[in-house]
Design a protein around this motif. Structure first.
Motif, PDB file in Angstrom:
ATOM      1  N   ILE A 199     -12.180  -5.960  -7.174  1.00 13.80           N
ATOM      2  CA  ILE A 199     -12.465  -5.239  -5.939  1.00 13.80           C
ATOM      3  C   ILE A 199     -12.946  -3.833  -6.241  1.00 13.80           C
ATOM      4  O   ILE A 199     -12.380  -3.159  -7.067  1.00 13.80           O
ATOM      5  N   TYR A 221       0.841  -1.192   0.000  1.00 12.12           N
ATOM      6  CA  TYR A 221       0.000   0.000   0.000  1.00 12.12           C
ATOM      7  C   TYR A 221       0.883   1.252   0.000  1.00 12.12           C
ATOM      8  O   TYR A 221       1.915   1.312   0.661  1.00 12.12           O
ATOM      9  N   GLY A 248      -8.855  -0.866   4.006  1.00 11.98           N
ATOM     10  CA  GLY A 248      -9.076  -0.872   2.567  1.00 11.98           C
ATOM     11  C   GLY A 248      -9.978  -2.039   2.188  1.00 11.98           C
ATOM     12  O   GLY A 248     -10.020  -3.053   2.882  1.00 11.98           O
ATOM     13  N   THR A 278      -7.723   0.918  -4.055  1.00 10.91           N
ATOM     14  CA  THR A 278      -8.517   0.192  -3.059  1.00 10.91           C
ATOM     15  C   THR A 278      -9.093   1.211  -2.076  1.00 10.91           C
ATOM     16  O   THR A 278      -8.359   1.762  -1.260  1.00 10.91           O
ATOM     17  N   ARG A 310     -12.286  -7.963   1.451  1.00 10.64           N
ATOM     18  CA  ARG A 310     -12.710  -8.869   0.386  1.00 10.64           C
ATOM     19  C   ARG A 310     -11.919 -10.170   0.435  1.00 10.64           C
ATOM     20  O   ARG A 310     -10.701 -10.150   0.647  1.00 10.64           O
ATOM     21  N   ALA A 353      -9.576  -4.192  -0.018  1.00  9.44           N
ATOM     22  CA  ALA A 353      -8.805  -5.411  -0.273  1.00  9.44           C
ATOM     23  C   ALA A 353      -8.510  -6.190   1.000  1.00  9.44           C
ATOM     24  O   ALA A 353      -8.223  -7.384   0.948  1.00  9.44           O
ATOM     25  N   LEU A 386      -7.781  -8.808  -7.887  1.00 13.99           N
ATOM     26  CA  LEU A 386      -7.767  -7.404  -7.483  1.00 13.99           C
ATOM     27  C   LEU A 386      -8.609  -6.536  -8.400  1.00 13.99           C
ATOM     28  O   LEU A 386      -9.186  -5.542  -7.967  1.00 13.99           O
TER      29      LEU A 386
END
Length: 298
Positions: A298, A148, A242, A164, A247, A244, A295
């Motif tokens: 998302i 990140y 976030g 994200t 999820r 991510a 990804l």
């Protein structure tokens, strides 16, 4: 093949006769598929689908294109199989470094699916800080890294960056769970669980609460994403993560990720990286492709 996923999306639209139905089958938003179709039609200079009240139908140009797409996909699959045999992918090793939240969800899901396809490939996943992730990838100790808010760093090659969104996370029986989005002032009414100062979200939220002139005294601070999610499952606490990190996790069906309406809450860019000036092995390249596909949803 770089555009293999796009070709499969087009093939699914042609088979189902519906962008929406195709999107549901491949688990991608219908707007994203429609945008790709419009871009392709603009590039080709001709429509490939007739838009009808209850779906789509191939034009004459579309029939020619879809025949080419299906032949291309068949050739791609055959080539991929030959490459696997050539490289001996029935044995190998992929090492990935990431934060703990991604390890518990995204990488667990991707790893299990990859192992099902290639059961003799060993997967190593390391849960590390951002600095450790960069160091491991740059040194070649990890094939891939997920980071990140990646700072400028010459030792890494960025394969792709995913936006994200940062949101408030509550249990599905929390009083805020029925909201489509929330303000920080609403979150301040409940005990807050915050990541510790070594995680970027801490600085983002501390600044956002100060800018909004709201009292901010978290009930818990921790560097454990697992603990953050476990605490909010009590139905009272609120945390911030976030998308991510929520999820694909085991808790996904019990948690609600709520967009924050306050201005100034930045998107958390998540970079997929490998070592600069180095070529990924075939196993790592294929796993990276799987990560990209997850990804992108998302």
């Amino acid at each position: 093949m770089i555009h293999a996923r796009m070709l499969r999306y087009l093939d699914e639209v042609a088979r189902t006769g519906s962008i929406r139905h195709a999107a549901d089958k491949v688990n991608v938003s219908s707007s994203a598929i429609n945008r790709q179709i419009l871009d392709l039609e603009a590039e080709l200079g001709t429509p490939i689908f007739h838009r009808m009240p209850r779906g789509v139908r191939l034009t004459s140009a579309g029939e020619i294109l879809i025949s080419h797409i299906r032949q291309t996909l068949k050739e791609y699959d055959r080539t991929r199989e030959r490459m696997l045999d050539l490289q001996g992918l029935k044995a190998g090793h992929v090492t990935v470094a990431a934060r703990s939240g991604l390890a518990q969800g995204l990488l667990t899901k991707a790893g299990l699916a990859f192992q099902a396809k290639f059961p003799r490939i060993k997967m190593t996943v390391r849960s590390l800080t951002a600095e450790q992730i960069m160091s491991q990838v740059e040194a070649g100790d990890a094939d891939l890294g997920l980071i990140y808010n990646l700072p400028p760093h010459h030792g890494l090659h960025v394969m792709e960056v995913f936006e994200t969104p940062l949101g408030a996370v509550v249990s599905k029986d929390h009083p805020l769970a029925n909201q489509a989005s929330v303000r920080l002032s609403q979150c301040a009414d409940y005990p807050i669980v915050l990541s510790d100062r070594w995680i970027t979200v801490n600085r983002v939220l501390t600044t956002a609460f100060a800018r909004a002139k709201l009292p901010f005294a978290p009930a818990f601070e921790t560097n454990s994403i697992a603990m953050m999610k476990a605490l909010v499952l009590d139905g009272r606490h609120v945390t911030f993560l976030g998308m991510a990190d929520v999820r694909y996790s085991n808790e996904e069906d019990r948690l609600k990720h709520l967009p924050i309406r306050n201005a100034g809450i930045p998107i958390q860019p998540l970079a997929l990286v490998h070592r600069s000036n180095a070529t990924l092995g075939l196993a790592a390249s294929l796993f990276a492709e799987d990560l990209r596909a997850l990804l992108a949803k998302i």
